[in-house]
Scaffold this active site. Structure first.
Site, PDB file in Angstrom:
ATOM      1  N   GLU A  30       0.847  -1.202   0.000  1.00 50.86           N
ATOM      2  CA  GLU A  30       0.000   0.000   0.000  1.00 50.86           C
ATOM      3  C   GLU A  30       0.883   1.253   0.000  1.00 50.86           C
ATOM      4  O   GLU A  30       2.039   1.215   0.445  1.00 50.86           O
ATOM      5  CB  GLU A  30      -0.888  -0.034   1.266  1.00 50.86           C
ATOM      6  CG  GLU A  30      -1.825   1.152   1.380  1.00 50.86           C
ATOM      7  CD  GLU A  30      -2.901   0.948   2.451  1.00 50.86           C
ATOM      8  OE1 GLU A  30      -2.784   0.005   3.247  1.00 50.86           O
ATOM      9  OE2 GLU A  30      -3.851   1.758   2.471  1.00 50.86           O
ATOM     10  N   ASN A 175     -12.431  -1.239  -0.816  1.00 47.08           N
ATOM     11  CA  ASN A 175     -11.711  -1.867   0.301  1.00 47.08           C
ATOM     12  C   ASN A 175     -12.348  -1.423   1.611  1.00 47.08           C
ATOM     13  O   ASN A 175     -12.595  -0.226   1.809  1.00 47.08           O
ATOM     14  CB  ASN A 175     -10.240  -1.434   0.295  1.00 47.08           C
ATOM     15  CG  ASN A 175      -9.519  -1.809   1.594  1.00 47.08           C
ATOM     16  OD1 ASN A 175      -9.185  -2.970   1.809  1.00 47.08           O
ATOM     17  ND2 ASN A 175      -9.312  -0.834   2.476  1.00 47.08           N
ATOM     18  N   GLU A 176     -12.580  -2.362   2.493  1.00 45.45           N
ATOM     19  CA  GLU A 176     -13.138  -2.042   3.817  1.00 45.45           C
ATOM     20  C   GLU A 176     -14.249  -0.996   3.670  1.00 45.45           C
ATOM     21  O   GLU A 176     -14.247   0.050   4.334  1.00 45.45           O
ATOM     22  CB  GLU A 176     -12.044  -1.607   4.794  1.00 45.45           C
ATOM     23  CG  GLU A 176     -11.062  -2.729   5.058  1.00 45.45           C
ATOM     24  CD  GLU A 176     -10.157  -2.574   6.279  1.00 45.45           C
ATOM     25  OE1 GLU A 176     -10.140  -1.490   6.893  1.00 45.45           O
ATOM     26  OE2 GLU A 176      -9.483  -3.554   6.638  1.00 45.45           O
ATOM     27  N   TYR A 242      -6.638  -9.091  11.549  1.00 43.94           N
ATOM     28  CA  TYR A 242      -5.276  -8.870  12.013  1.00 43.94           C
ATOM     29  C   TYR A 242      -5.071  -9.534  13.370  1.00 43.94           C
ATOM     30  O   TYR A 242      -5.997  -9.605  14.185  1.00 43.94           O
ATOM     31  CB  TYR A 242      -4.992  -7.367  12.129  1.00 43.94           C
ATOM     32  CG  TYR A 242      -4.753  -6.715  10.778  1.00 43.94           C
ATOM     33  CD1 TYR A 242      -3.494  -6.748  10.196  1.00 43.94           C
ATOM     34  CD2 TYR A 242      -5.787  -6.105  10.080  1.00 43.94           C
ATOM     35  CE1 TYR A 242      -3.265  -6.164   8.950  1.00 43.94           C
ATOM     36  CE2 TYR A 242      -5.559  -5.528   8.836  1.00 43.94           C
ATOM     37  CZ  TYR A 242      -4.290  -5.560   8.279  1.00 43.94           C
ATOM     38  OH  TYR A 242      -4.056  -5.000   7.046  1.00 43.94           O
ATOM     39  N   GLU A 300      -6.077  -9.296   3.684  1.00 42.11           N
ATOM     40  CA  GLU A 300      -5.248  -8.596   4.678  1.00 42.11           C
ATOM     41  C   GLU A 300      -5.182  -9.461   5.924  1.00 42.11           C
ATOM     42  O   GLU A 300      -6.220  -9.773   6.527  1.00 42.11           O
ATOM     43  CB  GLU A 300      -5.812  -7.214   5.022  1.00 42.11           C
ATOM     44  CG  GLU A 300      -5.636  -6.222   3.890  1.00 42.11           C
ATOM     45  CD  GLU A 300      -6.037  -4.800   4.262  1.00 42.11           C
ATOM     46  OE1 GLU A 300      -5.956  -4.430   5.454  1.00 42.11           O
ATOM     47  OE2 GLU A 300      -6.424  -4.062   3.334  1.00 42.11           O
ATOM     48  N   GLN A 349       2.208  -6.134   5.515  1.00 45.94           N
ATOM     49  CA  GLN A 349       2.378  -5.776   4.127  1.00 45.94           C
ATOM     50  C   GLN A 349       3.788  -6.147   3.702  1.00 45.94           C
ATOM     51  O   GLN A 349       4.617  -6.476   4.541  1.00 45.94           O
ATOM     52  CB  GLN A 349       2.118  -4.290   3.921  1.00 45.94           C
ATOM     53  CG  GLN A 349       0.697  -3.860   4.249  1.00 45.94           C
ATOM     54  CD  GLN A 349       0.347  -2.442   3.799  1.00 45.94           C
ATOM     55  OE1 GLN A 349       1.135  -1.758   3.170  1.00 45.94           O
ATOM     56  NE2 GLN A 349      -0.857  -1.992   4.171  1.00 45.94           N
TER      57      GLN A 349
END
Ligand code: AHR
Length: 493
Positions: A30, A175-176, A242, A300, A349
């Site tokens: 990103e 995204n999200e 996460y 992610e 990432q």
């Protein structure tokens, strides 16, 4: 090191059950902190060795772990990215409002991204802008990237120096969208998804897989609404989770380096949670899509700690220890088990951000423990999953696959105190030993720095030493505490 004396016997099935897509080892890059700026992109005039502005040391390292694809440009950044500002000779800077309010020069845009993929020999996963972009803008981007014949966007691409279209394998529509991508309700996003994806036209022979924004962690309702209303229009539905120690509580994020046994265990609990999340989201998807046509894309995942002291809080720069290596291995074990539904996963990432493969500091670069776990699992890419049966010791898991006439068996010991002696019974006699390596550290906090870059690195196992041997149909191995290992043996006959 204390070792429980009796080895545990585990048995490899004699037939594989499903495919392990190489894209389970996908990456995410990103425009955030120094992931792209300085981590991947230094510009053609840099004194750091580069090809067309892309760091040569970073590309060489990433080629070692056979990066299959790179998701770009975000993340949250994707929903404020206007691609036209990042093409052509006059780039237009913007403010990166999500990540530190810094100026984003847009030097690295569509052409540079596809050049990175070319250098890595990786596939494209471009994430489009639904939150602040128009249908027209998204549709033009698709035309710019993939249409060969004459059209305004194809001509613009040519004017910018690229004659042929690129291959675009995956395209994310927002995204999200439940959060940074627009704070939407699933009903609203499902409708927008249907609308936007209509204009992701198929111009070339390379099919574009369309990926819808999926749930935040355990938001099962989101999955239900998306599958009920848009399953037919999608090829993939994403999931983000996460590993945040301390019960996953955002505000209680902990240090990447300064943790104790409780911190270790709290981290492992969050890593293992991925299994439950995939199982439950998968059950909802199974009801709507029993043939498993729609891919659950974990685009992610990874550890999220406090930033390193003294660094920009918006840049998400964190160190990476043996704990991260073990977390990555746990994720791969889970992804392998669910690979009939999960056919892509992208760690967050690739460089310098969150659970990164590589850290850079000016001209210096270091491989993290997570990089080494990716290396240890790389032989599972595009292999066939072989179930492992038996009563696993606490904290230990094993995954196996077969490819090119060889079995690859990978191990993780997430325990801190005891070594785990194991015997794996193969369905056939082992032939040549192709690879046997273990990754651990002197302590659970062991990590690599720019001055000590090999504190955590794989070590070759020698048959007949340290509890490791391959004889007939038996592979014996003693896993040290907090370790990851891989053994690859030829199948005889
Ligand atoms: O990876 C960092 C951020 O985490 C991404 O931009 C966003 O999608 C997620 O919240």
């Amino acid at each position: 090191m204390p070792t429980s004396s009796t080895p545990t016997t585990l048995v490899l099935a004699d037939a594989p059950t499903h495919h392990l897509d190489r894209r389970l080892q996908g990456q995410f890059a990103e425009h955030l902190g120094h992931c792209i700026d300085g981590g991947i992109w230094v510009g053609p005039d840099s004194s750091i060795a580069n090809k067309n502005g892309i760091r040569s040391d970073v590309v060489a390292a990433l080629r070692e772990i056979k990066v299959p694809l790179v998701r770009w440009p975000g993340g949250c950044f994707a929903d404020e990215y206007h691609w036209l500002k990042g093409v052509g000779p006059e780039r237009q800077p913007m403010v990166n409002t999500h990540w530190g309010m810094v100026s984003e020069p847009n030097d690295f845009g569509t052409h540079e991204y596809f050049d990175l993929l070319h250098q890595l020999d990786a596939e494209a996963y471009v994430n489009g802008n639904v939150g602040s972009g128009s249908v027209q803008e998204m549709s033009d981007w698709i035309e710019y990237m993939t249409l060969e014949s004459t059209s305004p966007m194809a001509e613009l691409r040519r004017a910018h120096g690229r004659e042929q279209p690129w291959k675009l394998e995956f395209f994310g529509v927002g995204n999200e969208s439940w959060g940074c991508g627009g704070t939407m309700r699933p009903e609203h996003y499902a409708d927008l998804y249907r609308q936007y994806q209509t204009f992701v036209r198929q111009y070339s022979d390379t099919p574009i897989s369309k990926i819808a924004c999926g749930a935040n962690v355990d938001d099962y309702r989101w999955t239900e609404v998306l599958m009920a209303n848009a399953a037919r229009q999608m090829d993939g539905l994403s999931l983000h989770h996460y590993t945040i120690p301390n019960e996953g509580i955002w505000e209680k994020k902990a240090s990447a380096l300064d943790f104790d046994a409780d911190g270790w265990r709290a981290t492992m609990v969050q890593a293992w949670r991925m299994d439950e999340l995939i199982t439950r989201h998968g059950q909802i998807m199974d009801r709507h899509d029993p043939g498993k046509r729609v891919n659950l894309v974990v685009d992610e995942w990874g550890t999220w700690y406090q930033v390193e002291p003294g660094t920009n809080p918006g840049f998400l720069f964190q160190q990476n220890t043996v704990r991260d290596a073990v977390v990555a291995a746990i994720h791969f074990v889970i992804f392998h088990k669910h690979a009939a539904r999960v056919r892509m996963a992208n760690i967050a990432q690739m460089v310098n951000v969150l659970q990164a493969m590589l850290l850079t500091d000016g001209p210096r670069m270091v491989k993290t423990p997570t990089f080494h776990t990716f290396s240890l699992f790389s032989d599972h890419q595009d292999a066939e999953f072989v179930p492992v049966g038996g009563q696993f010791p606490d904290d230990v898991d094993v995954t196996a696959s077969v490819k090119d006439g060889a079995h690859t068996i990978s191990f993780v010991n997430a325990g801190l105190d005891e070594a785990a002696p194991l015997v794996i019974e193969l369905p056939v006699e082992a032939g040549e030993l192709l690879r046997a390596q273990v990754l651990t550290g002197a302590t659970m906090q062991s990590h690599n720095t720019f001055d000590h870059s090999d504190e955590v690195a794989p070590v070759d196992l020698e048959s007949g030493r340290d509890g490791f041997s391959v004889e007939g149909r038996r592979v014996s191995i003693t896993l040290p505490p907090h370790s990851v290992a891989t053994v690859r043996v030829q199948v005889r006959g």
